[in-house]
Scaffold this motif. Structure first.
Motif, mmCIF file in Angstrom:
data_model
loop_
_atom_site.group_PDB
_atom_site.id
_atom_site.type_symbol
_atom_site.label_atom_id
_atom_site.label_comp_id
_atom_site.label_asym_id
_atom_site.label_seq_id
_atom_site.Cartn_x
_atom_site.Cartn_y
_atom_site.Cartn_z
ATOM 1 N N SER A 48 29.302 -76.645 -8.594
ATOM 2 C CA SER A 48 29.261 -77.381 -7.338
ATOM 3 C C SER A 48 28.910 -78.846 -7.592
ATOM 4 O O SER A 48 29.521 -79.762 -7.022
ATOM 5 C CB SER A 48 28.235 -76.747 -6.393
ATOM 6 N N LEU A 49 27.933 -79.080 -8.468
ATOM 7 C CA LEU A 49 27.556 -80.451 -8.829
ATOM 8 C C LEU A 49 28.736 -81.170 -9.476
ATOM 9 O O LEU A 49 29.017 -82.331 -9.172
ATOM 10 C CB LEU A 49 26.358 -80.427 -9.778
ATOM 11 N N ASN A 50 29.435 -80.479 -10.359
ATOM 12 C CA ASN A 50 30.562 -81.087 -11.059
ATOM 13 C C ASN A 50 31.657 -81.513 -10.085
ATOM 14 O O ASN A 50 32.263 -82.587 -10.226
ATOM 15 C CB ASN A 50 31.132 -80.106 -12.080
ATOM 16 N N SER A 51 31.917 -80.671 -9.075
ATOM 17 C CA SER A 51 32.936 -81.013 -8.080
ATOM 18 C C SER A 51 32.537 -82.265 -7.296
ATOM 19 O O SER A 51 33.368 -83.148 -7.037
ATOM 20 C CB SER A 51 33.145 -79.842 -7.113
ATOM 21 N N LYS A 52 31.263 -82.344 -6.928
ATOM 22 C CA LYS A 52 30.781 -83.504 -6.175
ATOM 23 C C LYS A 52 30.861 -84.777 -7.014
ATOM 24 O O LYS A 52 31.286 -85.842 -6.527
ATOM 25 C CB LYS A 52 29.337 -83.267 -5.716
ATOM 26 N N VAL A 53 30.476 -84.669 -8.275
ATOM 27 C CA VAL A 53 30.481 -85.844 -9.149
ATOM 28 C C VAL A 53 31.916 -86.284 -9.448
ATOM 29 O O VAL A 53 32.218 -87.478 -9.495
ATOM 30 C CB VAL A 53 29.705 -85.548 -10.448
ATOM 31 N N ALA A 54 32.820 -85.329 -9.645
ATOM 32 C CA ALA A 54 34.225 -85.666 -9.901
ATOM 33 C C ALA A 54 34.837 -86.381 -8.698
ATOM 34 O O ALA A 54 35.609 -87.339 -8.855
ATOM 35 C CB ALA A 54 35.016 -84.401 -10.231
ATOM 36 N N ALA A 55 34.512 -85.922 -7.496
ATOM 37 C CA ALA A 55 35.016 -86.574 -6.285
ATOM 38 C C ALA A 55 34.470 -87.993 -6.187
ATOM 39 O O ALA A 55 35.195 -88.927 -5.792
ATOM 40 C CB ALA A 55 34.628 -85.761 -5.046
ATOM 41 N N LEU A 56 33.207 -88.170 -6.553
ATOM 42 C CA LEU A 56 32.610 -89.504 -6.530
ATOM 43 C C LEU A 56 33.286 -90.411 -7.553
ATOM 44 O O LEU A 56 33.509 -91.597 -7.293
ATOM 45 C CB LEU A 56 31.110 -89.414 -6.812
ATOM 46 N N ALA A 57 33.617 -89.868 -8.713
ATOM 47 C CA ALA A 57 34.304 -90.658 -9.744
ATOM 48 C C ALA A 57 35.631 -91.194 -9.215
ATOM 49 O O ALA A 57 35.991 -92.358 -9.457
ATOM 50 C CB ALA A 57 34.532 -89.812 -10.992
ATOM 51 N N ALA A 384 29.785 -93.606 -14.794
ATOM 52 C CA ALA A 384 28.733 -92.602 -14.945
ATOM 53 C C ALA A 384 29.213 -91.237 -14.454
ATOM 54 O O ALA A 384 28.935 -90.201 -15.083
ATOM 55 C CB ALA A 384 27.494 -93.034 -14.170
ATOM 56 N N SER A 385 29.952 -91.226 -13.366
ATOM 57 C CA SER A 385 30.452 -89.967 -12.811
ATOM 58 C C SER A 385 31.487 -89.333 -13.730
ATOM 59 O O SER A 385 31.489 -88.116 -13.936
ATOM 60 C CB SER A 385 31.067 -90.208 -11.427
ATOM 61 N N THR A 386 32.358 -90.159 -14.286
ATOM 62 C CA THR A 386 33.381 -89.642 -15.199
ATOM 63 C C THR A 386 32.740 -89.087 -16.465
ATOM 64 O O THR A 386 33.151 -88.029 -16.976
ATOM 65 C CB THR A 386 34.384 -90.750 -15.562
ATOM 66 N N ALA A 387 31.722 -89.795 -16.977
ATOM 67 C CA ALA A 387 31.035 -89.326 -18.182
ATOM 68 C C ALA A 387 30.380 -87.963 -17.967
ATOM 69 O O ALA A 387 30.229 -87.172 -18.907
ATOM 70 C CB ALA A 387 29.973 -90.343 -18.613
ATOM 71 N N ALA A 388 30.014 -87.677 -16.731
ATOM 72 C CA ALA A 388 29.373 -86.396 -16.432
ATOM 73 C C ALA A 388 30.365 -85.295 -16.097
ATOM 74 O O ALA A 388 30.145 -84.125 -16.440
ATOM 75 C CB ALA A 388 28.395 -86.569 -15.265
ATOM 76 N N SER A 389 31.496 -85.661 -15.446
ATOM 77 C CA SER A 389 32.375 -84.626 -14.896
ATOM 78 C C SER A 389 33.700 -84.461 -15.624
ATOM 79 O O SER A 389 34.477 -83.578 -15.258
ATOM 80 C CB SER A 389 32.676 -84.942 -13.422
ATOM 81 N N ASP A 390 33.997 -85.295 -16.622
ATOM 82 C CA ASP A 390 35.267 -85.171 -17.334
ATOM 83 C C ASP A 390 35.474 -83.731 -17.814
ATOM 84 O O ASP A 390 34.559 -83.104 -18.345
ATOM 85 C CB ASP A 390 35.301 -86.125 -18.523
ATOM 86 N N SER A 391 36.695 -83.230 -17.623
ATOM 87 C CA SER A 391 36.977 -81.822 -17.918
ATOM 88 C C SER A 391 36.741 -81.459 -19.379
ATOM 89 O O SER A 391 36.438 -80.303 -19.690
ATOM 90 C CB SER A 391 38.431 -81.491 -17.547
ATOM 91 N N TYR A 392 36.877 -82.429 -20.278
ATOM 92 C CA TYR A 392 36.778 -82.125 -21.706
ATOM 93 C C TYR A 392 35.482 -82.639 -22.330
ATOM 94 O O TYR A 392 34.902 -81.973 -23.180
ATOM 95 C CB TYR A 392 37.978 -82.728 -22.445
ATOM 96 N N THR A 393 35.037 -83.825 -21.919
ATOM 97 C CA THR A 393 33.872 -84.429 -22.579
ATOM 98 C C THR A 393 32.678 -84.607 -21.659
ATOM 99 O O THR A 393 31.615 -85.043 -22.110
ATOM 100 C CB THR A 393 34.263 -85.798 -23.159
ATOM 101 N N GLY A 394 32.821 -84.326 -20.375
ATOM 102 C CA GLY A 394 31.727 -84.533 -19.430
ATOM 103 C C GLY A 394 30.510 -83.673 -19.743
ATOM 104 O O GLY A 394 30.631 -82.515 -20.136
ATOM 105 N N SER A 395 29.325 -84.258 -19.565
ATOM 106 C CA SER A 395 28.091 -83.528 -19.878
ATOM 107 C C SER A 395 27.931 -82.286 -19.013
ATOM 108 O O SER A 395 27.473 -81.239 -19.489
ATOM 109 C CB SER A 395 26.879 -84.456 -19.694
#
Length: 462
Positions: A48-57, A384-395
């Motif tokens: 759920s967090l990842n979806s929110k962060v990806a949308a913000l990105a 910052a959002s992309t760094a967290a939510s990227d499908s391959y490298t996001g934290s």
């Protein structure tokens, strides 16, 4: 599970006894299942967090683009003229008249029962001089219309009823030919005959046939800037929309107007304020979600003791890092100036707030600097959002994948325990079944000995 019968000889409740032993044996598996449940809850919260962060990105990235902060409105003094401002628009006004509307060419044939030529051969000459021959399958007007529509000549043919032939009583039809596009470039001429006939001058122009007519002439839309002055300039368009009449501004017209229409382009502070507020709201929504998932709750157990339960993100470093990175992206100075100057601040509780009044005042004083600062903040949030939510490298994505791998391993162990516990139950059931057999044998021996002893002669009384 094997079938067991409670002790017929021993009197023991072997089913209950085995169940109690199995509960103790299953404690390691129960602990594994509890870990799976906790991990599943954590994964769900992280997703759920990842979806929110990806949308913000995505939204922050769009705002960071030049078009994201370069917002303008365009308005006109005529209800028949609408304007839209896009990227590159600049403030200003201009007057113009609407002289013509774009229209397609329309011609109709005279009333016909069938096409006068056999086979029906037509040549279409486009505005640029290109010729195309169309030959129909038969003299049927329906076939002629179909051949034209399928030929790709940029003309649409429609068969229209035209009453009855007064001498024969047969149905009459006209063919209406309409250019597929508006504008002068859509003009066409139709001849009965081949391209060679047209070149030789022996083909018949369709409009020269009895009853044929041109209903509408193809033409471009036309505006005149600074009408009535020495600087008067005409602008044409094949459609009723004039793209980039001014830089980044398009205008659509629906009626002519001899009275000058005024087009005004102005900076859209209202939309820019809403965009800044949306960015802050997006960040704050994620910070609030993380805080909720980190919250610790207390309850009371059956014995009256206090039970403390952590949230899915309690003590999770990934969620803490995302929280801090987004905060830094929003509140860090831009060229040495605090974002609070532009109305973006942080409260003592760690929430981010937006003051539209402060933002408006800053825009009024120095719109260029404010727009550049907002673009910078949006880009930092997007990064910052992309760094967290990227499908391959996001934290966050990597954390989810790691936890899913752990759950898979735990489920494999639980499956192994299912087999182990089933084997253990089977062993216990066999053990207690054997016990019953042994007790029965002992009981039988005891009964036999008792019978043997009872059959011995009683010694005479002394």
């Amino acid at each position: 599970m094997g079938m067991a019968v409670d002790g017929l000889i021993s009197g023991l409740n072997t089913t209950q006894l085995i169940d109690s032993l199995m509960q103790a044996e299953a404690i390691p598996q129960t602990l594994l299942k509890n870990k799976v449940a906790d991990s599943t809850t954590f994964i769900t919260a992280m997703q759920s967090l990842n979806s929110k962060v990806a949308a913000l990105a995505t939204s922050a990235g769009a705002l960071a683009q030049p078009a994201g902060v370069d917002l303008h409105t365009a308005s006109t003094t005529s209800t028949a003229v609408t304007a839209t401002a896009g990227t590159g628009a600049v403030d200003g006004t201009i007057d113009f008249t609407v002289d013509k509307l774009a229209q397609s060419q329309v011609i109709v044939t005279g009333p016909l029962t069938q096409w006068p030529d056999q086979p029906p051969t037509l040549t279409f000459v486009a505005a640029d001089g290109t010729t195309t021959q169309v030959t129909a399958a038969s003299a049927s007007l329906a076939d002629v219309a179909a051949a034209i529509n399928q030929a790709g000549v940029g003309v649409n043919a429609t068969q229209v009823s035209a009453g009855l032939d007064p001498s024969t009583g047969q149905p009459l039809y006209r063919l209406q030919l309409t250019s597929a596009k508006t504008g002068a470039a859509g003009a066409f001429t139709v001849y009965r005959g081949t391209p060679a006939d047209v070149a030789a001058g022996t083909a018949t122009n369709l409009l020269s046939d009895p009853g044929a007519a041109q209903v509408r002439q193809a033409q471009d839309a036309q505006l005149t800037l600074w009408a009535g002055t020495a600087a008067a300039q005409t602008v044409t368009s094949a459609t009723n929309t004039f793209s980039d009449l001014l830089p980044g501004v398009s205008v659509s017209v629906t009626a002519t107007s001899a009275t000058p229409v005024t087009l005004t382009v102005a900076r859209d502070d209202k939309s820019l304020t809403a965009a800044a507020n949306s960015l802050v709201s997006g960040v704050n929504g994620i910070l609030t979600f993380i805080s909720q998932q980190q919250a610790v709750s207390t309850s009371t157990d059956a014995a009256g003791g206090t039970v403390v339960t952590g949230g899915p993100f309690t003590s999770d470093s990934t969620a803490r890092d995302v929280n801090q990175q987004l905060l830094d992206a929003v509140i860090a100075p831009v060229n040495g100036i605090s974002p609070s100057t532009y109305g973006i601040s942080i409260t003592k509780d760690g929430a981010v707030t937006f003051d539209s009044d402060a933002f408006g005042k800053a825009m009024a004083a120095d719109p260029v600097t404010v727009k550049a600062a907002l673009s910078t903040i949006a880009q930092r949030v997007a990064d910052a959002s992309t760094a967290a939510s990227d499908s391959y490298t996001g934290s966050i994505s990597l954390k989810i994948k790691g936890e899913q791998s752990t759950v898979k391993d735990l489920n494999d162990q639980i499956t192994d325990w299912d087999t182990r516990l089933a084997d253990r139950r089977s062993t216990l059931e066999k053990t207690y079944a054997n016990l019953e057999v042994q007790l029965q044998q002992l009981q039988s021996q005891s009964s036999w000995l008792t019978g043997q002893l009872g059959s011995l002669p009683t010694p005479p009384a002394g």
